[in-house]
Design a protein around this motif. Structure first.
Motif, PDB file in Angstrom:
ATOM      1  N   THR A  16     -21.221  17.522  58.227  1.00  0.00           N
ATOM      2  CA  THR A  16     -19.908  18.127  58.443  1.00  0.00           C
ATOM      3  C   THR A  16     -19.078  17.379  59.476  1.00  0.00           C
ATOM      4  O   THR A  16     -17.876  17.614  59.581  1.00  0.00           O
ATOM      5  N   GLU A  17     -19.737  16.509  60.233  1.00  0.00           N
ATOM      6  CA  GLU A  17     -19.012  15.756  61.269  1.00  0.00           C
ATOM      7  C   GLU A  17     -18.666  14.338  60.803  1.00  0.00           C
ATOM      8  O   GLU A  17     -18.016  13.595  61.533  1.00  0.00           O
ATOM      9  N   ILE A  18     -19.123  13.936  59.615  1.00  0.00           N
ATOM     10  CA  ILE A  18     -18.881  12.544  59.199  1.00  0.00           C
ATOM     11  C   ILE A  18     -17.378  12.263  59.118  1.00  0.00           C
ATOM     12  O   ILE A  18     -16.889  11.262  59.668  1.00  0.00           O
ATOM     13  N   HIS A  19     -16.647  13.144  58.471  1.00  0.00           N
ATOM     14  CA  HIS A  19     -15.213  12.889  58.302  1.00  0.00           C
ATOM     15  C   HIS A  19     -14.466  12.887  59.631  1.00  0.00           C
ATOM     16  O   HIS A  19     -13.759  11.923  59.966  1.00  0.00           O
ATOM     17  N   PRO A  20     -14.621  13.940  60.459  1.00  0.00           N
ATOM     18  CA  PRO A  20     -13.886  13.899  61.734  1.00  0.00           C
ATOM     19  C   PRO A  20     -14.271  12.723  62.613  1.00  0.00           C
ATOM     20  O   PRO A  20     -13.394  12.089  63.226  1.00  0.00           O
ATOM     21  N   SER A  64     -15.582   9.752  61.693  1.00  0.00           N
ATOM     22  CA  SER A  64     -15.179   8.454  61.133  1.00  0.00           C
ATOM     23  C   SER A  64     -13.665   8.256  61.184  1.00  0.00           C
ATOM     24  O   SER A  64     -13.192   7.133  61.170  1.00  0.00           O
ATOM     25  N   HIS A  65     -12.916   9.360  61.234  1.00  0.00           N
ATOM     26  CA  HIS A  65     -11.465   9.220  61.271  1.00  0.00           C
ATOM     27  C   HIS A  65     -10.895   9.187  62.689  1.00  0.00           C
ATOM     28  O   HIS A  65      -9.710   8.913  62.875  1.00  0.00           O
ATOM     29  N   ALA A 100     -16.751   8.782  50.716  1.00  0.00           N
ATOM     30  CA  ALA A 100     -15.349   9.203  50.813  1.00  0.00           C
ATOM     31  C   ALA A 100     -15.046   9.826  52.177  1.00  0.00           C
ATOM     32  O   ALA A 100     -13.910   9.758  52.661  1.00  0.00           O
ATOM     33  N   ALA A 101     -16.048  10.419  52.802  1.00  0.00           N
ATOM     34  CA  ALA A 101     -15.851  11.019  54.122  1.00  0.00           C
ATOM     35  C   ALA A 101     -15.789   9.963  55.222  1.00  0.00           C
ATOM     36  O   ALA A 101     -15.479  10.285  56.370  1.00  0.00           O
ATOM     37  N   GLY A 102     -16.084   8.720  54.875  1.00  0.00           N
ATOM     38  CA  GLY A 102     -15.928   7.640  55.840  1.00  0.00           C
ATOM     39  C   GLY A 102     -17.224   7.026  56.333  1.00  0.00           C
ATOM     40  O   GLY A 102     -17.202   6.220  57.266  1.00  0.00           O
TER      41      GLY A 102
END
Ligand SMILES: O=C[C@H](O)COP(=O)(O)O
Length: 224
Positions: free
Chosen positions: A48-52, A54-55, A85-87
């Motif tokens: 759940t933390e991959i996207h925040p 990585s961005h 896709a999540a980064g």
């Protein structure tokens, strides 16, 4: 050291100290120390933390696991395309706390390759390191399970497993890079691992549970 840049890969596991704001604190520390030192520091947060993460940060982000599935009717699985896709830059596969069958590991390495995700296959000894190398991942990360989270460093307690794994992997597939982990906590531990032929370390508790993760990270890269 070889031409390959060393990698310090910090696995946040499901530690409370690695969730939410804590994950951001560790990622920010990793980014600062990576910029200062020129050493690549990656982070493997909860899915759940991959996207925040990585961005918000320039450091490479890894998933802790993928399932070798394709989009479709699967429930409760980790779709590699979604992780990408999540980064995520790459993924752990077969971590000691998320073991897979050999066939599953092979399938995960293949799907990671197809999606251009770096694959880091975890192993528990030199024989399994050789088997993992035969699958052609980017990295094999050998970790004696009994030392994981123990505070006792593989570099000091069992350098032989590192040396044997490096030799085993080289003899099977010299293109596969080797990491080691379990109890890694200081620059000295990292230096021993690199001097034994690894390309870096996979670690968790010494950074994630530290009062000052930035200070620990600075120490970890200090002898590279
Ligand atoms: O993924 C990290 C490893 O399992 C090592 O964990 P540790 O550094 O807490 O021993």
């Amino acid at each position: 050291m070889d031409m390959v840049s060393p990698l310090i890969l910090v696995n946040l596991k499901t530690y409370q100290e690695g969730m939410g704001r804590n994950a951001h604190r560790i990622a920010a520390a990793a980014e600062t120390v990576a910029q200062e030192s020129g050493v690549v520091i990656g982070i493997a947060p909860a899915f759940t933390e991959i996207h925040p993460i990585s961005h918000h940060y320039a450091i490479p982000v890894y998933a802790q696991h993928i399932d070798a599935i394709t989009p479709g009717a699967h429930t409760g699985h980790i779709l590699p395309e979604a992780v990408r896709a999540a980064g995520a830059r790459g993924t752990l596969i077969n971590h000691s706390e998320r073991r897979l069958t050999l066939a599953d590991i092979d399938a995960c390495v293949q799907v990671a390759r197809r999606l251009n995700l770096e694959s880091v296959v975890c192993t528990n000894n030199d024989s399994t390191s050789a088997a993992a190398a035969a699958l052609g991942p980017d990295y094999v990360a050998v970790e004696p399970p009994e030392l994981i989270g123990s505070g006792v460093s593989v570099s000091k307690a069992d350098p032989g497993i590192i040396e044997r794994s490096v030799n085993a992997v080289r003899s099977v597939n010299p293109d596969v890079k080797v990491l080691t982990g379990a109890g890694i906590q200081s620059g000295e531990c990292v230096k021993i691992a690199v001097d034994l032929g690894t390309c870096g370390v996979l670690l968790a508790s010494s950074v994630v549970k530290a009062d000052d993760p930035e200070a620990v990270l600075r120490d970890l890269v200090s002898m590279l």
